[in-house]
Design a protein around this motif. Structure first.
Motif, mmCIF file in Angstrom:
data_model
loop_
_atom_site.group_PDB
_atom_site.id
_atom_site.type_symbol
_atom_site.label_atom_id
_atom_site.label_comp_id
_atom_site.label_asym_id
_atom_site.label_seq_id
_atom_site.Cartn_x
_atom_site.Cartn_y
_atom_site.Cartn_z
ATOM 1 N N GLY A 139 0.812 -1.200 0.000
ATOM 2 C CA GLY A 139 0.000 0.000 0.000
ATOM 3 C C GLY A 139 0.848 1.253 0.000
ATOM 4 O O GLY A 139 2.072 1.223 0.068
ATOM 5 N N TRP A 140 0.178 2.373 -0.073
ATOM 6 C CA TRP A 140 0.870 3.662 -0.116
ATOM 7 C C TRP A 140 1.273 4.108 1.281
ATOM 8 O O TRP A 140 2.424 4.414 1.560
ATOM 9 C CB TRP A 140 -0.049 4.684 -0.792
ATOM 10 N N HIS A 141 0.327 4.195 2.202
ATOM 11 C CA HIS A 141 0.585 4.463 3.616
ATOM 12 C C HIS A 141 1.237 5.824 3.839
ATOM 13 O O HIS A 141 2.269 5.937 4.523
ATOM 14 C CB HIS A 141 1.459 3.352 4.204
ATOM 15 N N GLY A 142 0.642 6.869 3.267
ATOM 16 C CA GLY A 142 1.169 8.213 3.439
ATOM 17 C C GLY A 142 0.098 9.183 3.885
ATOM 18 O O GLY A 142 -0.991 8.792 4.316
ATOM 19 N N VAL A 143 0.419 10.485 3.793
ATOM 20 C CA VAL A 143 -0.474 11.548 4.248
ATOM 21 C C VAL A 143 -0.754 12.481 3.073
ATOM 22 O O VAL A 143 0.175 12.957 2.409
ATOM 23 C CB VAL A 143 0.152 12.336 5.415
ATOM 24 N N LEU A 144 -2.038 12.754 2.842
ATOM 25 C CA LEU A 144 -2.463 13.564 1.703
ATOM 26 C C LEU A 144 -3.156 14.834 2.192
ATOM 27 O O LEU A 144 -4.214 14.767 2.818
ATOM 28 C CB LEU A 144 -3.422 12.762 0.821
ATOM 29 N N PRO A 145 -2.586 16.007 1.920
ATOM 30 C CA PRO A 145 -3.261 17.264 2.261
ATOM 31 C C PRO A 145 -4.459 17.513 1.346
ATOM 32 O O PRO A 145 -4.488 17.068 0.196
ATOM 33 C CB PRO A 145 -2.176 18.325 2.034
ATOM 34 N N LEU A 146 -5.415 18.265 1.858
ATOM 35 C CA LEU A 146 -6.590 18.635 1.071
ATOM 36 C C LEU A 146 -6.579 20.110 0.690
ATOM 37 O O LEU A 146 -7.582 20.633 0.209
ATOM 38 C CB LEU A 146 -7.872 18.286 1.835
ATOM 39 N N ARG A 147 -5.469 20.767 0.906
ATOM 40 C CA ARG A 147 -5.254 22.113 0.369
ATOM 41 C C ARG A 147 -3.761 22.295 0.162
ATOM 42 O O ARG A 147 -2.947 21.495 0.645
ATOM 43 C CB ARG A 147 -5.814 23.194 1.293
ATOM 44 N N SER A 148 -3.389 23.334 -0.565
ATOM 45 C CA SER A 148 -1.969 23.573 -0.800
ATOM 46 C C SER A 148 -1.281 23.907 0.521
ATOM 47 O O SER A 148 -1.873 24.529 1.413
ATOM 48 C CB SER A 148 -1.779 24.710 -1.804
ATOM 49 N N LEU A 149 -0.040 23.494 0.638
ATOM 50 C CA LEU A 149 0.696 23.658 1.885
ATOM 51 C C LEU A 149 1.355 25.030 1.952
ATOM 52 O O LEU A 149 1.903 25.529 0.963
ATOM 53 C CB LEU A 149 1.758 22.569 2.009
ATOM 54 N N SER A 150 1.316 25.620 3.127
ATOM 55 C CA SER A 150 1.971 26.911 3.340
ATOM 56 C C SER A 150 3.473 26.709 3.503
ATOM 57 O O SER A 150 3.917 25.680 4.021
ATOM 58 C CB SER A 150 1.414 27.589 4.594
ATOM 59 N N PRO A 151 4.280 27.695 3.108
ATOM 60 C CA PRO A 151 5.726 27.581 3.323
ATOM 61 C C PRO A 151 6.067 27.715 4.805
ATOM 62 O O PRO A 151 5.282 28.265 5.587
ATOM 63 C CB PRO A 151 6.294 28.748 2.509
ATOM 64 N N PRO A 152 7.235 27.230 5.213
ATOM 65 C CA PRO A 152 7.609 27.285 6.631
ATOM 66 C C PRO A 152 7.676 28.693 7.206
ATOM 67 O O PRO A 152 7.561 28.862 8.426
ATOM 68 C CB PRO A 152 8.989 26.616 6.656
ATOM 69 N N ASP A 153 7.863 29.721 6.342
ATOM 70 C CA ASP A 153 7.955 31.087 6.855
ATOM 71 C C ASP A 153 6.641 31.855 6.732
ATOM 72 O O ASP A 153 6.612 33.075 6.947
ATOM 73 C CB ASP A 153 9.078 31.848 6.141
#
Length: 294
Positions: A139-153
């Motif tokens: 299986g894949w067994h990962g994490v999928l966001p449901l919106r674009s990710l913000s940068p660390p800053d």
């Protein structure tokens, strides 16, 4: 939604038993042949199509903007109050009109550790397209966001990073989806990025469906019958030095299996897409017209 019956399982862990909400819920998966759709109300959030590779499949996917978290915005001062987030998230999930709950038993538990790779190579950072490699057996067994990710800053991520350093960051809410063999982020995209930016895996609250009582009790009856037959055969054997050890091992194994049955993961529900494959193709065509390079 009516409040569900709670099965309290100790700190950071409970089962929420939902009745009177047969579905489909607002946040739901719909299927049509090889096509997969995640929808929130009438808004499509994810379009996917499985691509056969022998016994293994990849899921080519495209996500769209517009996801609404089922949880309210968490204030900074609230995160410092020592809240029992497992129970708080359960209450909010019952109250929201934007979540995935429907009739059944839902295991809600705090989770602070994951297998290697889940928050690194199997954390989908690309937006909006991507492909999930649904390998045979693993299986894949990962994490999928449901919106674009913000940068660390980004400002909010920077504010959450201080909470991560202080140990007061509220958990990320994950929804385990069996046919993806992975999790969707339902709340806490920026909190996840803050924890990762501080070199830590995000502490999470995991939501997953578990077997309903009728099903797990039926399975328990079958296992109990088989166990009794096995023990009877063992008792009919001539006495030998290892007999007591064999009996003890079988009894321990039986007890462990029976204890785990009420919390075995159930299959994530999906509903038929109205209009079938033609409706999925139409949604996909409109998404690709909007994002022609994905």
């Amino acid at each position: 939604m009516n409040r569900g019956y709670r099965e309290l399982l100790g700190p950071g862990r409970l089962v929420l038993n939902i009745r009177g909400c047969p579905g489909p819920p607002t946040l739901r998966f719909e299927t049509a042949e090889q096509g997969l759709l995640l929808r929130q109300g009438e808004r499509p959030l994810l379009l996917g199509r499985t691509q056969d590779k022998g016994c293994c499949k990849d899921l080519a996917m495209h996500r769209l903007d517009g996801f609404r978290s089922p949880l309210p915005h968490l204030r900074s001062d609230a995160m410092r109050e020592g809240t029992d987030w497992t129970h708080q998230y359960a209450r909010w999930l019952e109250e929201t009109a934007d979540g995935p709950l429907h009739d059944g038993r839902w295991h809600i538990t705090r989770r602070a550790s994951f297998a290697p790779g889940i928050w690194t190579e199997d954390f989908v950072r690309d937006w909006p397209g991507g492909s999930l490699e649904l390998y045979c057996g693993g299986g894949w067994h990962g994490v999928l966001p449901l919106r674009s990710l913000s940068p660390p800053d980004a400002p909010r991520v920077k504010a959450y990073r201080k909470h991560a350093r202080d140990g007061t960051l509220a958990p990320v809410l994950l929804w385990w989806v069996t046919f993806l063999d992975g999790w969707l982020i339902l709340d806490g995209h920026d909190r996840a990025m803050a924890a990762l930016a501080e070199g830590a895996e995000p502490v999470c609250v995991e939501l997953k469906p578990v077997a309903d009582e009728e099903r797990w009790r039926a399975t328990a009856d079958e296992i109990t019958t088989a166990h009794g037959q096995h023990m009877a055969r063992l008792d009919s054997c001539a006495p030998h030095p290892n007999l007591m050890h064999q009996r003890a091992a079988l009894e321990r194994g039986y007890a462990d299996v029976i204890a785990s049955l009420p919390y075995d993961t159930a299959h994530t529900a999906s509903w038929a897409l109205p209009g079938g494959a033609a409706a999925w193709d139409d949604l996909a065509a409109r998404a690709m017209f909007q994002f022609p390079r994905d």
